[in-house]
Write an enzyme that holds these catalytic residues in place. Structure first.
Site, PDB file in Angstrom:
ATOM      1  N   SER A 181      28.834  36.260  42.893  1.00 42.90           N
ATOM      2  CA  SER A 181      27.661  35.432  42.624  1.00 42.90           C
ATOM      3  C   SER A 181      27.461  35.110  41.152  1.00 42.90           C
ATOM      4  CB  SER A 181      26.408  36.122  43.171  1.00 42.90           C
ATOM      5  OG  SER A 181      26.249  37.398  42.596  1.00 42.90           O
ATOM      6  N   HIS A 209      27.909  32.761  48.787  1.00 43.23           N
ATOM      7  CA  HIS A 209      28.192  31.580  47.962  1.00 43.23           C
ATOM      8  C   HIS A 209      29.434  30.824  48.430  1.00 43.23           C
ATOM      9  CE1 HIS A 209      25.107  32.683  45.052  1.00 43.23           C
ATOM     10  NE2 HIS A 209      25.460  33.931  45.341  1.00 43.23           N
ATOM     11  N   LYS A 238      21.533  29.310  50.718  1.00 48.18           N
ATOM     12  CA  LYS A 238      22.189  28.657  49.581  1.00 48.18           C
ATOM     13  C   LYS A 238      22.704  27.284  50.044  1.00 48.18           C
ATOM     14  CE  LYS A 238      22.789  33.212  47.618  1.00 48.18           C
ATOM     15  NZ  LYS A 238      21.521  33.285  46.893  1.00 48.18           N
TER      16      LYS A 238
HETATM   17  C1  LIG Z   1      26.343  37.587  47.114  1.00 51.60           C
HETATM   18  C2  LIG Z   1      24.943  37.547  47.639  1.00 51.60           C
HETATM   19  N1  LIG Z   1      24.641  38.209  48.756  1.00 51.60           N
HETATM   20  C3  LIG Z   1      23.417  38.213  49.270  1.00 51.60           C
HETATM   21  C4  LIG Z   1      22.390  37.543  48.653  1.00 51.60           C
HETATM   22  C5  LIG Z   1      21.024  37.632  49.238  1.00 51.60           C
HETATM   23  O1  LIG Z   1      20.787  36.584  50.115  1.00 51.60           O
HETATM   24  P1  LIG Z   1      19.276  36.164  50.412  1.00 51.60           P
HETATM   25  O2  LIG Z   1      18.809  35.361  49.247  1.00 51.60           O
HETATM   26  O3  LIG Z   1      19.365  35.381  51.685  1.00 51.60           O
HETATM   27  O4  LIG Z   1      18.506  37.427  50.571  1.00 51.60           O
HETATM   28  C6  LIG Z   1      22.643  36.828  47.479  1.00 51.60           C
HETATM   29  C7  LIG Z   1      21.623  36.061  46.743  1.00 51.60           C
HETATM   30  O5  LIG Z   1      20.528  35.881  46.939  1.00 51.60           O
HETATM   31  C8  LIG Z   1      23.949  36.831  46.951  1.00 51.60           C
HETATM   32  O6  LIG Z   1      24.223  36.194  45.817  1.00 51.60           O
END
Ligand SMILES: Cc1ncc(COP(=O)(O)O)c(C=O)c1O
Length: 382
Positions: A181, A209, A238
């Site tokens: 990320s 992502h 996203k």
């Molecule tokens: C790699 C990764 N996993 C999980 C999440 C969490 O997802 P959510 O925003 O739906 O809680 C994020 C970012 O928010 C992320 O960048």
């Protein structure tokens, strides 16, 4: 309570001194634009990679669902919150990811916090990439398993851990972001999956992502040939432009989640309009692979212009190192009409504060080039 407020104020003062205090800035978004402090800025800090959160067909699907089913789900999915749109969304996700079944959670964070402890416990082993997202680490910690943090994307280091520790634990899980990320690079999923099967370890890839952006829109397991990833989790917040998390896996694993994943069991279902929007967005992603290729094309325009390693996803970091310097660079870009938020520790490791550029399908090429020019001459001073 006095001791409580003193505790909070002391912590805040320490964060302020280290230039690590954070506060959410009010931001109104309109497609690729963000409005802050009365200024309209071209945003490179949004994960709405396909600009679907405001897409007319997707907004229409949400409006129709809210009119038909109401706003909130009203209860956990195991009580009465499992409205009819869920089954369709889960079928779509499983089809896109090539798995038998899928299970939707309240968010990506909640997904990892539920999935990992449902699969491994205190007797077991989890190997986590050192740059994996906070929620992968949260899931690992909640499980109570022995956690090994391997060097970023270093398959040989994972092997070392497995050779040394695998036989001491009944179950082992390897957990990694599919697209990292804050760095935008891809995990070596094909190599990890071969290693995992040699050691009978389970592989989980967090594709937050990747979905909608890499692998023809199908995500990181499809980006480099086809990696066998039995646990493909991710988010609908996203590129999908909605909200919620998911796990695509075998039917047995998905059904186990229904009975064992605490964040599935003890949390209210997603609002119907959010689920309807996600279905409409997945429709578009499946139908329009050329559109899904756009964020990566824009990111590559940027990395080429700056002579950086070629982008592997929609995310491109420019590591500055020093926290004050990255804040200054972000202000400089804001003065030029761009929103590029500074990313600081602990989100990234110490001394790697950075500008994180997120490219979306609708960023005009000319603006990407103008941005690259300013970064080259005034941030990197080349
Ligand atoms: C790699 C990764 N996993 C999980 C999440 C969490 O997802 P959510 O925003 O739906 O809680 C994020 C970012 O928010 C992320 O960048």
């Amino acid at each position: 309570m006095r001791s409580l407020d003193e505790f909070a104020s002391g912590k805040l003062a320490a964060l302020e001194q280290a230039r690590l205090r954070r506060a959410p800035a009010v931001t109104a978004r309109d497609g690729i634009w963000a409005e802050r402090d009365g200024r309209r800025l071209l945003s490179f800090s949004c994960n709405d990679y396909l600009n679907l959160s405001g897409h007319p067909a997707i907004v229409k699907a949400a409006i129709e669902a809210v009119e038909r089913y109401g706003l909130g789900a009203g209860a956990s999915r195991l009580v009465t919150g499992n409205h009819p749109l869920y089954a369709e969304l889960e079928e779509r996700l499983a089809r896109l990811k090539g798995t038998e079944a899928a299970c939707v959670f309240g968010s990506g964070y909640l997904a990892n916090a539920g999935i990992i402890p449902a699969l491994v416990g205190p007797d077991d082993l989890i190997l986590v990439d050192e740059l994996s997202h906070a929620c992968v680490n949260a899931g690992a910690k909640l499980s109570g398993a022995t956690v090994g943090r391997y060097r970023h994307a270093d398959v040989a280091h994972v092997e070392e851990f497995l050779v040394a520790l695998r036989s001491r634990h009944p179950r082992a899980l390897i957990a990694t972001d599919g697209v990292f990320s804050m760095d935008g690079d891809l995990a070596p999923l094909a190599a990890l999956s071969r290693l995992a099967s040699r050691f009978d370890a389970w592989l989980l890839a967090d594709d937050a992502h990747g979905l909608g952006v890499v692998g023809g829109g199908r995500g990181s397991s499809f980006a480099d040939g086809r990696a066998e990833v039995p646990l493909q989790m991710g988010t609908l917040s996203k590129a999908v432009g909605a909200y919620g998390g998911y796990l695509c896996a075998s039917r047995a694993v998905v059904e186990l989640m229904h009975s064992r994943a605490r964040t599935f069991i003890y949390s209210t279902g997603l609002p119907p309009p959010v689920v309807a929007a996600a279905i409409a967005a997945l429709d578009l992603i499946e139908r329009e692979p050329d559109y899904a290729a756009e964020p990566l094309r824009k990111a590559r325009l940027f990395t080429r212009a700056l002579n950086l390693p070629e982008a592997q996803s929609a995310i491109v970091p420019v590591v500055i190192g020093d926290t004050d310097a990255v804040l200054a660079a972000s202000r400089l870009l804001q003065d030029e009409g761009f929103l590029v938020v500074a990313i600081r520790p602990p989100t990234v490791p110490e001394r790697t504060a950075r500008l994180r550029f997120a490219f979306t399908a609708q960023h005009p090429d000319a603006e990407v080039e103008r941005l690259a020019g300013i970064v080259r001459s005034r941030v990197l001073r080349r």
